[in-house]
Enzyme design. Structure first.
Site, PDB file in Angstrom:
ATOM      1  CG  HIS A 288      -3.751   0.470   4.864  1.00 26.86           C
ATOM      2  ND1 HIS A 288      -3.326  -0.344   3.839  1.00 26.86           N
ATOM      3  CD2 HIS A 288      -4.798   1.167   4.376  1.00 26.86           C
ATOM      4  CE1 HIS A 288      -4.091  -0.147   2.783  1.00 26.86           C
ATOM      5  NE2 HIS A 288      -4.988   0.772   3.077  1.00 26.86           N
TER       6      HIS A 288
ATOM      7  CB  CYS B 176      -0.944  -0.006   1.196  1.00 25.86           C
ATOM      8  SG  CYS B 176      -0.110  -0.216   2.776  1.00 25.86           S
TER       9      CYS B 176
END
Length: 995
Positions: free
Chosen positions: A826, A454
């Protein structure tokens, strides 16, 4: 006597009169009498019991039978013979078409009086055969319950040997066809009681004959896995499973999941129907069997089955949390389904619209069950927030609903996620990442997460949304001898023209991978961005051909033209320059050094540093030791910080240089400067209105201009950090200051949130909220000749003879890190395309016309990029994300320079590129590759649709789950024992629960 009794029973006397007369007849029956009279009385009592049209008549018949069984056993045994019983069981009793329903009750009543008789064994043998035959005829739940009651009271009548096994299997078949046709609560309770009697008989048989359990379970699985049944088997089968000893569970599940004869469709049908069993009330261990089978399927890597079943059933399981009677089991199954479904956010996101309403219902119920369930549900939700961060717009209503409930710590969350995952090998689920049938409604394309990538996806999307850079990359020529830039060009081209909802950046990842990165581990997106830009710059700089030459300008000198055209694309788009000066405080000698940069790394000021002043302009006392009065006009060029630093040696103090933010003021209205113009915690909902007034962020909050001002503020070099002055030839106290001398086209700001903690030997994260201005004004140091040129071209923000001019930047992208460590968490990003909103080129007055702030703020759509998912968003969401999710903090910011501040050469070059923005001229090979991939995607979609249709058609049909939630919303005044509310619910809701 039988005539007298019949006359009394059929008479019209009041019941109390008849009762007295009947009592006299019964008392007389206890006396000795001849066989013929006994037979007559037994025949009459049998007739009354089996065909009596009132309960009173049947009670009299029963009482007489019991008296004759007690006082005339020989005559009763002779009457209650095998032939008579066979006739009752096979032909029934009473007129044709109106056969009695009480035959089994009659037999059960009579058996107690012949248990010791010589004919008992013959009767038992007959009943063993007849009950098996009856069960094979699929009797109603009521008749099945009567058989079970008979066999439970008289186990001698239970079939033996092979017949016993067959009897168990057929009894399960019967249960599979049970249906409750009434919606009345009393009728439903009666139905449940009947089912429990039947399943209780199975339990009794299994206790004495354990060898019958596995064949019975095999029959059960055959029923629930059948794809040929017109009607789904009854949920009453759940009552069978609850009596299977748990010690057999592992072996049973292992045999099922490793049986090659069971197809995926059959297995999906079976597990889907088992999950429907969570709505069966009072069942024990049903959730344990469901979870065990789900785990068994995960162990043999049947992920496609698990995914389809979870996505099709999780909402129905969730809706059952409304009902206290099944809540515990439903919550247990829901927890496993969500915690194990870790490869994709799909399952959790299906529940998002319904969570607030369920939470409200449980709070209203205010019971121990509801309170416990709320706490467990909140823990589950926070686990999902942790696992699937990056959806602030979707999560905000849910977070609001559970904000008053306890929040688990990160260790607890990691423990729950770790122990429930289907597999520890993420690559095993690579082909099962979220299936997206079509492009996002935004028209944008996502990037597939290839295993903690990510950080790369967020950077790529931010670079892609930097439209000037994107179009320059897309317009590069074929055969440019820059392999990494070529791969980026291909990736950008697919992001722009592919029909896929998301594409894989695998090829680009392998080419741009920093060699010190650990595969599969989370990395620092800022570190990756620096490495990527440096690679692209060096690749072009070392002599490999430049893709596109910017147009030459006759208005500029050859030296300037030569200087600009020698720049790489990275330098043109992201390159800026900074002058670092150090002044010896003894001899006042100044040494300077100019450096290039592609991003500014902004440290956080110490906690004791005041970052929020009371004056419109940030005074120097807040960024250095000298007190300087704020300037009157912030739009003009201002003196160098070195002027103010000379204050101790001169009579006058000069104004400080500070960063400013702009909002959306009307023409001619003064722009409020930096402090409080960035929107943060407690900001107004309308970001534009926030810029129109001066506000001060909370003490624990910073703003981006605060950090830039801190970055640009003078630093005192003293004590152990003294400067070695060449003129003094010794260590001396000194001051160090940085000045921006050339603003980049795209300004990248990295907020240094990760600091090394020597106590834990780990990098910790600074979670301070930082308000982000949508428009930013930077002070740029310019040479006098450049200042004059700027003024001659009619540009604002500069006056001849001054040292600084202000350059305006518009916010383009914000990369957000969710988590508390750089090694975990994330990344996702907010982006918008900042382009000129008026045609490029020079208007009649010779100066480019800038777009208004209002256009930039309101007309440009924000998007949220989170791996494969792309959605519409807003600047309000960008501004408030940390307010709602404290671990989600802005990390890397992209700003684009306003066109009026660009050099003439750069502006005209971008104007030329802008004319190509509509359709970048991709080379033939790239166009063909995209076209072929789009055709391949359509073929894949057709194949997937066929396969999915086959899977979905195999899934058992179930009632519309959302009716439970709708009913809860509407039926506030319902009552009863099983409703969603504390007091219960209507019979309709109970019927919906069970069936």
């Amino acid at each position: 006597m039988d005539k007298i009794l019949e006359a009394v029973v059929m008479s019209s006397y009041p019941n109390n009169v008849k009762q007295g007369l009947v009592r006299r007849v019964i008392e007389a029956s206890k006396q000795p009498m001849d066989s013929e009279q006994c037979w007559s009385m037994l025949e009459l009592s049998t007739k009354l019991y089996l065909t009596g049209d009132t309960k009173y008549k049947r009670e009299i018949g029963k009482e007489v039978l019991e008296v004759y069984g007690h006082y005339h056993p020989e005559e009763f045994e002779e009457f209650f013979n095998v032939r008579f019983l066979l006739s009752l069981l096979q032909e029934g009793y009473g007129p044709l078409g109106k056969r009695s329903h009480y035959v089994l009750d009659y037999i059960q009543l009579g058996l107690q009086f012949v248990l010791e008789s010589p004919s008992a064994n013959s009767i038992f043998s007959l009943l063993r055969i007849e009950v098996l035959r009856k069960v094979c005829e699929r009797p109603s739940p009521k008749q099945c319950a009567k058989i079970s009651k008979l066999l439970t009271q008289h186990p001698q009548c239970i079939p033996t040997g092979k017949h016993q096994l067959l009897f168990c299997q057929q009894l399960i078949r019967c249960i599979g066809q049970f249906q409750c046709v009434s919606e009345g609560e009393e009728e439903i309770m009666e139905f449940l009681e009947q089912v429990n009697k039947v399943s209780g008989l199975l339990q009794r048989i299994w206790r004495t004959q354990t060898s019958a359990i596995l064949p019975s379970l095999k029959e059960l699985f055959t029923i629930i896995s059948s794809t040929e049944e017109q009607e789904a088997p009854s949920n009453a089968l759940a009552s069978v499973v609850q009596f299977v000893p748990l010690e057999l569970m592992d072996g049973v599940i292992r045999n099922l999941t490793n049986d090659d004869s069971i197809t995926d469709v059959q297995m999906m049908m079976a597990i889907g129907r088992m999950i429907d069993w969570v709505s069966w009330p009072l069942g024990k261990n049903i959730d344990k069997w469901i979870i065990a089978l789900l785990k068994g399927l995960a162990a043999v890597k049947k992920f496609s089955i698990l995914i389809e079943v979870t996505l099709s059933k999780i909402e129905k399981v969730f809706s059952k949390l409304l009902y206290p009677i099944v809540r515990e089991g439903a919550l247990s199954v829901l927890q496993y389904m969500l915690l194990s479904f870790q490869h994709s956010h799909e399952a959790f996101h299906l529940l998002l619209p319904h969570i607030p309403r369920l939470v409200a219902s449980l709070k209203k119920e205010d019971s121990n069950s509801a309170t416990s369930s709320l706490e467990q549900l909140a823990e589950l939700i926070h686990c999902m927030f942790f696992r699937f961060s990056g959806f602030p717009d979707l999560y905000e209503p849910v977070l609001e609903a559970v904000k008053a409930l306890p929040i688990p710590n990160e260790d607890r969350i990691k423990h729950l996620l770790g122990q429930n995952a289907w597999t520890s090998q993420k690559n095993e689920l690579a082909c099962f990442y979220p299936r997206l049938a079509s492009k996002s409604e935004t028209g944008k394309i996502g990037l597939i997460n290839l295993g903690n990538t990510c950080y790369m996806n967020s950077i790529i999307q931010s670079l892609f949304m930097a439209s000037d850079f994107r179009h320059s990359v897309l317009n590069l020529t074929e055969g440019n001898s820059q392999p990494l830039m070529t791969k980026l060009q291909w990736l950008f081209a697919f992001l722009e023209r592919s029909q896929r909802p998301a594409i894989s950046p695998e090829s680009f990842l392998s080419a741009s991978w920093p060699p010190w990165f650990t595969p599969g581990a989370q990395q620092d997106c800022s570190e990756y961005l620096k490495y990527l830009l440096d690679r692209l710059h060096e690749e072009e700089k070392t002599g490999k051909r430049i893709y596109q030459k910017l147009k030459e300008s006759s208005l500029t000198s050859q030296a300037v033209e030569h200087h600009y055209l020698n720049k790489t694309l990275i330098e043109k788009m992201f390159g800026g320059k900074m002058m670092t000066k150090i002044r010896c405080l003894k001899c006042l000698n100044v040494s300077s050094r100019e450096e290039v940069f592609t991003d500014l790394s902004l440290a956080f000021p110490p906690s004791d540093r005041n970052v929020c002043g009371s004056t419109p302009i940030l005074p120097v006392e807040e960024i250095g030791p000298q007190l300087i009065e704020p300037p009157e006009n912030t739009g003009q060029l201002m003196g160098s910080p070195w002027i103010q630093r000379k204050a101790p040696f001169s009579d006058h103090a000069a104004p400080s240089v500070s960063v400013e933010t702009l909002g959306s003021q009307e023409q001619g209205e003064a722009a409020n400067p930096i402090l409080g113009n960035g929107v943060g915690v407690g900001a107004a909902k309308d970001p534009l209105s926030t810029f129109g007034e001066q506000a001060c962020a909370p003490k624990d909050s910073r703003s981006v201009p605060d950090l830039i001002n801190y970055f640009l503020s003078p630093e005192r070099l003293t004590a152990e950090n003294k400067y070695h002055c060449e003129k003094c030839a010794s260590l001396q106290d000194a001051e160090k200051v940085a000045e921006l001398t050339e603003g980049p086209h795209y300004l990248i700001l990295t907020l240094l949130r990760f600091s090394f903690d020597p106590r834990t030997m780990k990098r910790k994260k600074i979670l301070d909220n930082v308000s982000i201005p949508v428009v930013l004004k930077l002070p740029i140091l310019v040479a006098p000749e450049e200042t004059e040129e700027v003024c001659q071209h009619g540009k604002d923000g500069a006056v001849p003879g001054s040292g600084f001019m202000t350059v305006v930047y518009d916010l383009c992208s914000v990369v957000v890190h969710s988590g508390i460590s750089s090694e975990s968490g994330h990344y996702y990003c907010y982006s918008r395309e900042c382009t000129d909103t008026v045609p490029h080129g020079q208007p009649q007055d010779g100066a480019p016309k800038p777009a208004s702030d209002k256009q930039l703020d309101l007309e440009i759509q924000w998007y949220l990029f989170n791996d494969t998912r792309v959605s519409f968003s807003s600047f309000e969401s960008v501004s408030n994300v940390t307010s709602f999710f404290p671990k989600d903090t802005a990390y890397v910011l992209f700003y684009r320079q306003r066109p009026e501040q660009q050099s003439c050469l750069l502006h005209e070059a971008l104007a030329e590129a802008g004319r190509l923005h509509g359709e970048p001229s991709l080379h033939k090979d790239l166009m063909e590759a995209i076209s072929k991939d789009n055709i391949l995607f359509l073929q894949e979609q057709e194949k997937e649709a066929r396969n999915r249709a086959a899977y979905i058609s195999a899934l058992p049909k179930s009632p519309l789950w959302w009716r439970d939630l709708d009913r809860d919303k509407d039926d506030d005044n319902s009552s009863g024992g099983c409703s969603p509310a504390a007091g219960g619910g209507g019979s309709g809701s109970f019927h919906g629960l069970v069936f």
